[in-house]
Design a protein around this motif. Sequence first.
Motif, PDB file in Angstrom:
ATOM      1  N   ARG A  23       0.800  -1.227   0.000  1.00 34.72           N
ATOM      2  CA  ARG A  23       0.000   0.000   0.000  1.00 34.72           C
ATOM      3  C   ARG A  23       0.836   1.284   0.000  1.00 34.72           C
ATOM      4  N   VAL A  24       1.814   1.366  -0.904  1.00 32.59           N
ATOM      5  CA  VAL A  24       2.528   2.640  -1.053  1.00 32.59           C
ATOM      6  C   VAL A  24       1.593   3.632  -1.731  1.00 32.59           C
TER       7      VAL A  24
ATOM      8  N   ILE B 208     -10.767  19.007  -4.754  1.00 35.05           N
ATOM      9  CA  ILE B 208     -11.392  18.019  -3.879  1.00 35.05           C
ATOM     10  C   ILE B 208     -11.100  16.612  -4.371  1.00 35.05           C
ATOM     11  N   TYR B 209     -11.127  16.444  -5.701  1.00 35.95           N
ATOM     12  CA  TYR B 209     -10.849  15.099  -6.225  1.00 35.95           C
ATOM     13  C   TYR B 209      -9.424  14.689  -5.916  1.00 35.95           C
ATOM     14  N   LYS B 210      -8.501  15.630  -6.016  1.00 41.57           N
ATOM     15  CA  LYS B 210      -7.089  15.354  -5.809  1.00 41.57           C
ATOM     16  C   LYS B 210      -6.800  14.942  -4.372  1.00 41.57           C
ATOM     17  N   ALA B 211      -7.616  15.421  -3.446  1.00 44.96           N
ATOM     18  CA  ALA B 211      -7.336  15.126  -2.043  1.00 44.96           C
ATOM     19  C   ALA B 211      -8.234  14.044  -1.466  1.00 44.96           C
ATOM     20  N   SER B 212      -9.290  13.651  -2.181  1.00 44.25           N
ATOM     21  CA  SER B 212     -10.130  12.625  -1.571  1.00 44.25           C
ATOM     22  C   SER B 212     -10.762  11.684  -2.582  1.00 44.25           C
ATOM     23  N   SER B 213     -10.416  11.843  -3.864  1.00 46.43           N
ATOM     24  CA  SER B 213     -10.945  10.954  -4.900  1.00 46.43           C
ATOM     25  C   SER B 213     -12.465  10.963  -4.961  1.00 46.43           C
ATOM     26  N   VAL B 214     -13.074  12.090  -4.617  1.00 46.75           N
ATOM     27  CA  VAL B 214     -14.526  12.201  -4.712  1.00 46.75           C
ATOM     28  C   VAL B 214     -14.871  13.358  -5.653  1.00 46.75           C
TER      29      VAL B 214
ATOM     30  N   ASP C  62      -4.660   8.901  -2.698  1.00 43.21           N
ATOM     31  CA  ASP C  62      -4.182   7.597  -3.141  1.00 43.21           C
ATOM     32  C   ASP C  62      -4.682   6.473  -2.258  1.00 43.21           C
ATOM     33  N   ASP C  63      -4.640   6.650  -0.948  1.00 45.84           N
ATOM     34  CA  ASP C  63      -4.938   5.533  -0.054  1.00 45.84           C
ATOM     35  C   ASP C  63      -5.246   6.053   1.356  1.00 45.84           C
ATOM     36  N   TYR C  64      -6.531   6.049   1.716  1.00 45.27           N
ATOM     37  CA  TYR C  64      -6.935   6.505   3.054  1.00 45.27           C
ATOM     38  C   TYR C  64      -6.262   5.687   4.142  1.00 45.27           C
ATOM     39  N   MET C  65      -6.338   4.349   3.999  1.00 43.37           N
ATOM     40  CA  MET C  65      -5.859   3.455   5.057  1.00 43.37           C
ATOM     41  C   MET C  65      -4.359   3.654   5.291  1.00 43.37           C
ATOM     42  N   ALA C  66      -3.612   3.689   4.180  1.00 47.40           N
ATOM     43  CA  ALA C  66      -2.163   3.868   4.313  1.00 47.40           C
ATOM     44  C   ALA C  66      -1.865   5.231   4.933  1.00 47.40           C
TER      45      ALA C  66
END
Lengths: 269, 295
Positions: free
Chosen positions: A101-102, B30-36, B174-178
């Motif tokens: 998950r990079v 907004i899309y760039k920071a949260s993909s919404v 890119d990845d909330y969890m990460a």
Amino acid sequence: MQEKVEAQNILSMNSVEVLYDNVILAIKGVSVQVPKGEMIALLGSNGAGKSTTLKAISGLLKAERGRISRGEITFQGVDITEALAQERVEMGICHVIEGRRVFEHLTPDENLTAAAPRGMSRSTLNAEKDKIYGYFPRLAERKSSQAGYLSGGEQQMLAIGRALVTQPKLLMLDEPSLGLAPFLVEEIFGILQKINKDEGLSVLLVEQNALAALEIVSQGYLIENGRVVMHGTAEALKSNSDIQEFYLGGGETDFHNVKHYSRRKRWLS
Amino acid sequence: MDWVFLSELAINGALTGLLYSLFAIGLVLIYKASSVPNLAQGGLTMVGAYVVLALARDVGLPLWLAIPLAAVVMFGLGFGIERVALRRLAGRPVVMILMLTLGLDIFLRGTTLAIWGGTSRSMELGVSYDPLFFDDIFISRIHLVGAGVALALFVAFMLFFRTRTGIKLRAIADDYMASWSVGISVERGVGLSWALASVVAVAAGVIWGEIQGVDQALSLLLLKGLTVAVLGGLDSILGAVIAGIILGVVENVVSDFLDPLVGGGSRELIVAAVLILTVMIRPHGLFGRHDIERV
């Protein structure tokens, strides 16, 4: 005596139960101790509850609608059972989650920047990056390419490097060997061991690859069905006949005669 | 073929297009920071314009003070939206968040209707309506001003996304969890992107309010803004600027040829065609990031 033992453990997890969606009991009273500066492994098969245990410690359960319903976790003597994931990272717990998950669309260098704690000065960040590139020279070579196009091994190195930027005291890794060639696993585990020695970083390692894990850790816990069923030094676990049979691929070779059921039952009772 | 007329169409098209970009930059943020994709950006733009008017007309502040003050108010509103509505949905399927933004758009439109009514109000920026002349080419002053604002914001945000905070926002997308796993506050990052998009909405609201008047129709800019953002690639600010220019020029030039044939109204058709063709032929737009598939 008891107090002294407490002081030596950087992390102490006591009878922790985790519920997902308020119904599914994922781990059922797990107790794990990580002594300061040591490397500890959590072993067990798929779905045994190893990842859930790590998420309970890092606070990432919340993102998956899970919660700790019983028990407590202390880190350096402080109760963190209710702390937010972000607060735990600030305290020094960092979790390298499963599957690498990079940040795929960022460069490796930006991946490291993204993990910088609030208020870290530019010079400290650069020093951290240099140190990480020193541990993982392959990352330095590719620091300006897109992280999504790195090889699996390089991504795992980046995921570990990214966690190191947060300046953890306890590093938790979830299946770092997954999908990697054996020589890469050896390389990465070697580097982990080096970091552990050089910086006194405590490590909690979740692995299915028990053989590789038991080579570098001092103690291991075996988790099955959400419970700790065995705990001992790496040597003791390596010589245990059940472990050899189920996790190290030794022992009985005639699969018709493997007594899965009765042995598992013996652990669980 | 009248080249002077054609270049006038193209230049004014490009300027109008940059005004679409001005709007689309908010969507991209907004899309760039949260993909919404934020379907409430039209509503925010409209509210931005109303807040400026409220401060300038109802409170009586001069415009040079009312506009930055409105930007501050909207910055707070952006953060508030994350705190009250979006935070509960973090980690849920994107379609839920999409529906939430749609609901928000309707809510904002209804609120302005209730407070200020539906009559169109004028912005009165004080920019002269006399066109500028370059040789024989007419250029509208307000369009020129708006295009300048769009380009200034473009440069500002290009620089912003190279800063540490900007990199963290891209990491969140890119990845909330990460992001959570390394201690990035996803909630604050998403809130910041909404706050910044709301500030962009003030800029777009002021310029568009001056051009077409301030009323609920301002929120319909979403259709053209979304087309520009999708053509540009949704997460690319450079894409939003270039796609805006392309859409503006194509719309202006092509509709000039088509309108006499179909009896007018071809502009909307061109916008629709661009949106549909982009999604069908090049879903990640001109400059959008590809999803990386390693094998």
